[in-house]
Design a protein around this motif. Structure first.
Motif, PDB file in Angstrom:
ATOM      1  N   ASN A 176       0.839  -1.191   0.000  1.00  0.00           N
ATOM      2  CA  ASN A 176       0.000   0.000   0.000  1.00  0.00           C
ATOM      3  C   ASN A 176       0.878   1.246   0.000  1.00  0.00           C
ATOM      4  O   ASN A 176       1.991   1.221   0.533  1.00  0.00           O
ATOM      5  N   PRO A 177       0.405   2.341  -0.590  1.00  0.00           N
ATOM      6  CA  PRO A 177       1.159   3.585  -0.489  1.00  0.00           C
ATOM      7  C   PRO A 177       1.318   3.981   0.976  1.00  0.00           C
ATOM      8  O   PRO A 177       0.478   3.628   1.809  1.00  0.00           O
ATOM      9  N   PRO A 178       2.365   4.721   1.321  1.00  0.00           N
ATOM     10  CA  PRO A 178       2.514   5.176   2.701  1.00  0.00           C
ATOM     11  C   PRO A 178       1.319   6.012   3.127  1.00  0.00           C
ATOM     12  O   PRO A 178       0.746   6.759   2.333  1.00  0.00           O
ATOM     13  N   LEU A 179       0.931   5.869   4.355  1.00  0.00           N
ATOM     14  CA  LEU A 179      -0.142   6.692   4.905  1.00  0.00           C
ATOM     15  C   LEU A 179       0.342   8.132   5.052  1.00  0.00           C
ATOM     16  O   LEU A 179       1.508   8.380   5.374  1.00  0.00           O
ATOM     17  N   ARG A 180      -0.552   9.084   4.806  1.00  0.00           N
ATOM     18  CA  ARG A 180      -0.214  10.498   4.975  1.00  0.00           C
ATOM     19  C   ARG A 180      -1.238  11.172   5.875  1.00  0.00           C
ATOM     20  O   ARG A 180      -2.430  10.836   5.850  1.00  0.00           O
ATOM     21  N   LEU A 181      -0.775  12.129   6.642  1.00  0.00           N
ATOM     22  CA  LEU A 181      -1.663  12.995   7.413  1.00  0.00           C
ATOM     23  C   LEU A 181      -1.356  14.432   7.024  1.00  0.00           C
ATOM     24  O   LEU A 181      -0.221  14.885   7.146  1.00  0.00           O
ATOM     25  N   ILE A 182      -2.365  15.123   6.530  1.00  0.00           N
ATOM     26  CA  ILE A 182      -2.226  16.542   6.194  1.00  0.00           C
ATOM     27  C   ILE A 182      -3.003  17.340   7.227  1.00  0.00           C
ATOM     28  O   ILE A 182      -4.218  17.154   7.395  1.00  0.00           O
ATOM     29  N   VAL A 183      -2.305  18.216   7.934  1.00  0.00           N
ATOM     30  CA  VAL A 183      -2.909  19.031   8.983  1.00  0.00           C
ATOM     31  C   VAL A 183      -2.941  20.478   8.514  1.00  0.00           C
ATOM     32  O   VAL A 183      -1.918  21.031   8.103  1.00  0.00           O
ATOM     33  N   VAL A 184      -4.110  21.080   8.576  1.00  0.00           N
ATOM     34  CA  VAL A 184      -4.271  22.495   8.232  1.00  0.00           C
ATOM     35  C   VAL A 184      -4.382  23.284   9.536  1.00  0.00           C
ATOM     36  O   VAL A 184      -5.330  23.107  10.296  1.00  0.00           O
ATOM     37  N   GLY A 185      -3.393  24.122   9.785  1.00  0.00           N
ATOM     38  CA  GLY A 185      -3.404  24.928  10.998  1.00  0.00           C
ATOM     39  C   GLY A 185      -2.283  24.559  11.946  1.00  0.00           C
ATOM     40  O   GLY A 185      -2.318  23.497  12.581  1.00  0.00           O
ATOM     41  N   ALA A 186      -1.278  25.432  12.037  1.00  0.00           N
ATOM     42  CA  ALA A 186      -0.119  25.167  12.902  1.00  0.00           C
ATOM     43  C   ALA A 186      -0.407  25.623  14.334  1.00  0.00           C
ATOM     44  O   ALA A 186       0.312  26.446  14.907  1.00  0.00           O
ATOM     45  N   VAL A 187      -1.471  25.090  14.907  1.00  0.00           N
ATOM     46  CA  VAL A 187      -1.862  25.435  16.265  1.00  0.00           C
ATOM     47  C   VAL A 187      -1.223  24.459  17.241  1.00  0.00           C
ATOM     48  O   VAL A 187      -0.542  23.510  16.851  1.00  0.00           O
ATOM     49  N   HIS A 188      -1.466  24.690  18.539  1.00  0.00           N
ATOM     50  CA  HIS A 188      -0.812  23.887  19.568  1.00  0.00           C
ATOM     51  C   HIS A 188      -1.120  22.397  19.405  1.00  0.00           C
ATOM     52  O   HIS A 188      -0.237  21.550  19.561  1.00  0.00           O
ATOM     53  N   ILE A 189      -2.356  22.044  19.104  1.00  0.00           N
ATOM     54  CA  ILE A 189      -2.733  20.633  18.962  1.00  0.00           C
ATOM     55  C   ILE A 189      -1.911  19.946  17.877  1.00  0.00           C
ATOM     56  O   ILE A 189      -1.603  18.757  17.969  1.00  0.00           O
ATOM     57  N   ALA A 190      -1.542  20.702  16.839  1.00  0.00           N
ATOM     58  CA  ALA A 190      -0.802  20.113  15.722  1.00  0.00           C
ATOM     59  C   ALA A 190       0.555  19.566  16.158  1.00  0.00           C
ATOM     60  O   ALA A 190       1.050  18.608  15.561  1.00  0.00           O
ATOM     61  N   GLN A 191       1.164  20.150  17.184  1.00  0.00           N
ATOM     62  CA  GLN A 191       2.500  19.695  17.598  1.00  0.00           C
ATOM     63  C   GLN A 191       2.486  18.244  18.075  1.00  0.00           C
ATOM     64  O   GLN A 191       3.210  17.409  17.514  1.00  0.00           O
ATOM     65  N   PRO A 192       1.680  17.877  19.072  1.00  0.00           N
ATOM     66  CA  PRO A 192       1.645  16.447  19.449  1.00  0.00           C
ATOM     67  C   PRO A 192       1.009  15.576  18.379  1.00  0.00           C
ATOM     68  O   PRO A 192       1.378  14.405  18.234  1.00  0.00           O
ATOM     69  N   LEU A 193       0.078  16.118  17.597  1.00  0.00           N
ATOM     70  CA  LEU A 193      -0.597  15.305  16.577  1.00  0.00           C
ATOM     71  C   LEU A 193       0.390  14.820  15.528  1.00  0.00           C
ATOM     72  O   LEU A 193       0.368  13.646  15.133  1.00  0.00           O
TER      73      LEU A 193
END
Length: 329
Positions: A176-193
């Motif tokens: 399978n292709p590698p899984l990707r996560l695209i996050v919109v918004g460089a907010v605090h939650i994005a750091q641990p996510l």
């Protein structure tokens, strides 16, 4: 081993073969008990004994390398078994109670070798992020390549990301292709996510046109795209192995990304915001012409309801919901 090389075993084996060094691929095709590596795990072996990857975490690699070098010489695949009743397995420290079967295939043309043309097609599909499955009957050495929708049984394996033996004697190796996560918004939650996503095997990317938010100081080592969200998402081309999460709380940033995501085959779309915020979002999307079934793809408020309070806990809830969607459909 450099980062990522453990995921590039077919590519490494093909390169060794093309360089004239000789190569074989060893693949775990079946496991029982406490075997240390799952079905589909691979080891590349060159004629001079160089290895990359793992089929047992170091327990039986030595014996597999010896068999692989012999297989390169005579062109005949080997189906090897190791277990607690096997003296060789005891000698090399196979985990107590574990049993594994390993298929060793020399690469090349002629005889029962794994054709380099077949391996090239697998490597090409992987490079293009296209799902492909390699089906081989270890007893008959019959081989073919399958894509999604070619075989319902194989489709189930694509969805679960799980290689393994079938009742008809075929071993199905899922690429399978590698899984990707695209996050919109460089907010605090994005750091641990992003950190949690990477630990779960995802290749994350962060989108935020606000340079002060999406800085390398706040997100060291991460891929940061400073384009407007719809432009950035269009360029990233989300596919069926992509999860998208919007976190900005700003409709001017989130909405353009959501509109692109809803027209993509991404398997997950989650949006931060309260129930009231989401109701307003639904109204805007409806007015923009999106159908009810399209809007229903959105997970909002984002994340599983586990009572999360802190940014890290919210990140855990989001990653848990993404995992649930990926594995359970």
């Amino acid at each position: 081993m450099h980062a990522g090389e453990h995921d590039q075993i077919p590519e490494i084996a093909l390169a060794w073969h093309q360089e004239g060094r000789g190569a074989a691929l060893a693949t775990v095709v079946e496991t029982w008990g406490s075997a240390p590596r799952q079905a589909g795990s691979q080891l590349a072996i060159s004629r001079d004994g160089q290895i990359m990857g793992s089929v047992s975490g170091g327990c039986v690699e030595g014996a597999v390398v010896t068999e692989a070098i012999d297989a390169m010489e005579d062109g005949t695949p080997r189906l090897l078994s190791f277990g607690v009743s096997d003296e060789t397995a005891f000698a090399v420290g196979l985990a107590c109670g574990g049993t594994i079967r390993i298929l060793v295939e020399p690469i090349g043309e002629g005889g029962q070798r794994l054709p380099d043309a077949t391996l090239s097609r697998i490597v090409e599909a992987r490079a293009k992020r296209r799902a492909i499955a390699y089906a081989v009957n270890p007893e008959l050495c019959s081989r073919n390549l399958l894509e999604p929708s070619d075989d319902p049984v194989v489709d189930a394996r694509f969805r679960s990301d799980k290689s393994g033996m079938e009742e008809d004697g075929r071993f199905i190796s899922i690429h399978n292709p590698p899984l990707r996560l695209i996050v919109v918004g460089a907010v605090h939650i994005a750091q641990p996510l992003l950190t949690i996503a990477r630990a779960c095997g995802y290749d994350p990317a962060l989108i935020d046109p606000r340079a002060a938010f999406g800085s390398a100081e706040r997100f060291p080592g991460e891929t940061i795209v400073e384009d407007w969200p719809d432009e950035a998402l269009s360029a990233l081309r989300p596919d069926a192995r992509t999860a998208i999460v919007t976190l900005t709380h700003d409709s001017k940033l989130d909405d353009p990304a959501i509109r692109i995501a809803l027209t993509s085959p991404c398997f997950y779309l989650g949006c931060l915001g309260s129930t009231r915020t989401h109701a307003k979002r639904v109204a805007r999307l409806t007015e923009a012409g999106f159908a009810e079934e399209q809007i229903a793809r959105i997970h909002a408020p984002v994340g599983l309801d586990i009572g999360a309070k802190t940014p890290a806990e919210i990140a855990v809830s989001i990653m848990a919901q993404i995992t649930e969607r990926l594995r359970k459909g």
